[in-house]
Scaffold this active site. Structure first.
Site, PDB file in Angstrom:
ATOM      1  N   ASP A  50       0.857  -1.182   0.000  1.00 21.92           N
ATOM      2  CA  ASP A  50       0.000   0.000   0.000  1.00 21.92           C
ATOM      3  C   ASP A  50       0.897   1.238   0.000  1.00 21.92           C
ATOM      4  OD1 ASP A  50      -2.390  -1.348  -0.006  1.00 21.92           O
ATOM      5  OD2 ASP A  50      -2.643  -1.307   2.169  1.00 21.92           O
ATOM      6  N   LYS A  74      -4.305   2.331  -2.794  1.00 20.64           N
ATOM      7  CA  LYS A  74      -5.570   3.028  -2.973  1.00 20.64           C
ATOM      8  C   LYS A  74      -5.344   4.440  -2.443  1.00 20.64           C
ATOM      9  CE  LYS A  74      -8.336  -1.142  -2.295  1.00 20.64           C
ATOM     10  NZ  LYS A  74      -7.138  -2.018  -2.161  1.00 20.64           N
ATOM     11  N   MET A 189      -8.413   8.947   8.329  1.00 22.01           N
ATOM     12  CA  MET A 189      -9.020   9.050   6.989  1.00 22.01           C
ATOM     13  C   MET A 189     -10.130  10.097   6.955  1.00 22.01           C
ATOM     14  SD  MET A 189      -9.120   5.047   5.768  1.00 22.01           S
ATOM     15  CE  MET A 189     -10.326   4.558   6.975  1.00 22.01           C
TER      16      MET A 189
END
Length: 262
Positions: A50, A74, A189
């Site tokens: 990631d 992502k 996030m």
């Protein structure tokens, strides 16, 4: 058969040579991965990475020239590799006899889709070892001298994903309830939705004067931390040009300071 205090209870050991190792890489700094995670990286043939965790410094953990490193990041509001394709690649590499590592940031089970990958591997008969990691929700505030709990101040904490704004039809959060818990709130996030999250918490009864702390790129050399209040959280995000990855903490602990030497 019943168990009593004299009956030994054992936990089955993981497979000696699991086909896939699902590793939490920690909050960012390369040396905050676990020793076990580092050893699996060193043994791997293929590493699916990631964009968070120690991805950019893999060469400090293993000899990357002997491995195939595949970026399946992502990126927030950017390039994305579909989760379904990542799942397929894990099975493809493992089925080809490769020792595969799936390296994730933080902990694979804290908003990391790790369990989805474990389930997919199990459905395809692929053995998997899960190696926990240090989650940014706790470690990043700690790196900025913000304790998630403190004796006499708070007795609980709640980790929240802020990737969906309050009121979104897919959101599973009760913001009014979160505002009333008395817990430290650690939000990951959630940079883009910080202003809306702050408004929802204040609408739920949490005072705008509640201390808050924002930590960008925590544990890295580029770490930046800012103290503010819940009422100024959204504006502070903009004025300080905060970008992901960042963690912000709301609660009394965000107002604590380290006492200087007398």
């Amino acid at each position: 058969m019943s168990l009593d205090e004299s009956t030994p209870v054992t936990t089955p050991a993981p497979s000696a040579a699991p086909t896939v190792a699902l590793i939490g890489g920690g909050p960012g700094a390369w040396d905050l991965i676990t020793v076990r995670g580092m050893r699996r990286l060193q043994d791997a043939d293929v590493i699916l990475t990631d964009h968070l965790g120690p991805t950019s410094e893999l060469d400090r953990l293993c000899d990357v020239t002997t491995k195939e490193v595949v970026d399946v990041s992502k990126l927030p509001y950017g390039r994305q590799v579909a989760q379904s394709r990542t799942n397929e690649m894990l099975v493809e590499y493992a089925s080809a006899g490769k020792k595969v590592v799936r390296l994730k940031g933080g902990d694979p089970y804290v908003f990391g889709r790790g369990f989805e990958e474990l389930q997919y591997l199990a459905e395809h008969g692929i053995a998997c070892e899960v190696i926990p990691g240090v989650t940014s929700a706790i470690s990043v505030p700690g790196a900025a001298d913000v304790p998630i709990t403190q004796r006499g101040v708070v007795h609980s904490f709640t980790v929240i994903s802020g990737h969906l704004p309050p009121g979104h039809p897919s959101s599973l959060l009760d913001w009014d309830a979160l505002a009333k818990t008395g817990s430290t709130l650690s939000i990951i996030m959630g940079v883009k939705n910080a202003g809306k999250i702050a408004d929802a918490l204040m609408s739920g009864g949490l005072p705008g004067s509640t201390p808050a702390a924002i930590i960008q790129e925590g544990t890295m050399d580029t770490q930046k931390s800012v103290r503010c209040t819940l009422g100024t959280l959204g504006d502070t995000m903009k004025s300080e040009n905060i970008k992901p990855p960042a963690v912000y903490v709301v609660g009394a602990v965000a107002g604590l300071e380290v006492a200087p030497n007398a």
